[in-house]
Design an enzyme around this catalytic site. Structure first.
Site: not given
Length: 403
Positions: A138, A223, A252
């Site tokens: 993702f 990532d 995040k």
């Protein structure tokens, strides 16, 4: 006339791409939340690995307040002091030499993919455009990043997808060896798959990915949107794997709850993004960077990073005790405070049942697919909150088992 603000209003005014809980939190402190009815919850979800210092940490509140009284926005026609200070700290504490700021993990990944394509075309040849990524990965919700992400359910149904993107199973070296070639511009991977089920990489696999990228002049993109900024017990997960990427993305936890993203890379690769080739209206704004700098300073200490490893043990011990009593998990996997409790055969497909039961018992947790209950709490959560939260989780497990 005043408007009642409740879950029904969501259905009236919001695009229906989410299905939020009926619970509407109105305030938080540390690892606790309170809803409109003043019911208290312990937060093991952390806004999906975002609230790395809990809710309303005094230092972050102070940083935001101070900066809010100075300067909010400029545009990238001008730079600003918080952005420069944060970039310097990121460079000084990672492999990177250059930083690009944006607003989210998806934007950071979009920038990384564009940079990798452009670098390959500029430095090698026009056909060097293949991107290899991993099934169940993702990387965000832009059309490019959702296509590179390895979950077709998120990218299907929007018409023709960006081309020259191929997927292989995570940890499958043979598949990578067969697919990678001199037309590959980049391999993109999470150094611990999050949304795909909390899957750790084999160390030998990660090292071989690096070697294959070097052999074929392909860039390795990590990532680290979910794994970065202390989540695994290292500042960034790559530092615990002994493998250095060419490009790294972060978001995040980077802002502790304030939206910010960053793409980190080397000077050589960064030169490909000449003036005008990429940009972001809000990226690197003073508010976000001031909060992120404070969060970074608090997390990037031996006490906090070593404390993440200690907290992982608290979670694993408590989950093992619950499982010894109820036998619902096949295994507990992950690293640091990115933990997945994998449901056994008897409870396959029921992760959301555990999430809903936990909420009923005053605990916020997450899922990672249909078979994994995910925990991404504050990196500084207290032992008392872990123990009380796990007592509530045990109550939730008992409810599911008895249903």
């Amino acid at each position: 006339m005043s408007q009642t603000v409740d879950r029904a209003l969501f259905d009236e005014v919001m695009v229906p791409n989410y299905a939020p809980s009926a619970v509407i939190p109105v305030r938080g402190e540390g690892s606790r939340l309170w809803d409109q009815q003043e019911r208290e919850y312990i937060d093991f979800a952390g806004g999906i690995a975002v609230s790395c210092l809990g809710h309303c940490h005094p230092a972050l509140v102070n940083a935001l307040t101070e900066q809010g009284n100075k300067l909010w926005h400029l545009s990238n026609v001008l730079t600003n002091e918080p952005a420069l200070r944060l970039a310097k700290k990121l460079v000084d504490n990672t492999f990177a030499e250059k930083v690009f700021f944006c607003n989210s993990g998806a934007e950071a990944n979009e920038a990384a993919l564009k940079l990798a394509r452009r670098y390959a075309i500029d430095h090698h040849h026009a056909n060097k455009t293949k991107i290899i990524a991993f099934e169940q990965g993702f990387h965000g919700r832009t059309f490019f990043t959702v296509t590179v992400g390895g979950q077709a359910s998120y990218s299907d149904g929007f018409g023709p997808k960006p081309g020259d993107v191929q997927h292989i199973p995570y940890n499958d070296l043979a598949a990578l060896e067969q697919l990678i070639d001199d037309d590959t511009c980049a391999v993109m991977m999470e150094p611990l798959q999050g949304e795909g089920g909390i899957i750790s990489p084999d160390l030998s696999f990660v090292k071989q990915v690096r070697e294959l990228c070097d052999r074929h002049n392909a860039l390795l993109i990590f990532d680290e949107v979910q794994t970065g900024v202390g989540r695994t017990g290292a500042l960034y997960a790559y530092q615990g794997l002994g493998v250095q990427p060419d490009i790294l993305t972060s978001a995040k936890a980077l802002g502790g709850g304030f939206p910010i993203g960053a793409m980190l890379t080397t000077t050589e690769i960064a030169q490909t993004f000449k003036v005008g080739t990429h940009g972001s209206t809000y990226g690197g704004n003073p508010l976000a960077c001031a909060v992120a700098e404070t969060a970074f300073d608090l997390i990037n200490t031996p006490e906090v990073l070593e404390g993440v490893q200690q907290r992982e043990q608290w979670f694993r011990e408590q989950l093992a005790a619950i499982n010894a009593k109820y036998d619902v998990f096949a295994e507990v996997r992950g690293k640091g405070l990115l933990i997945g409790a994998v449901l056994n055969e008897q409870y396959q497909g029921r992760a959301r049942d555990f999430l809903m039961a936990a909420a009923d018992c005053g605990l916020m947790v997450l899922v990672a697919g249909a078979n994994v209950v995910r925990f991404t709490p504050s990196l500084v959560i207290s032992e008392a909150d872990v123990r009380e939260g796990m007592q509530r989780f045990e109550q939730a497990v008992a409810k599911v088992v008895a249903a």
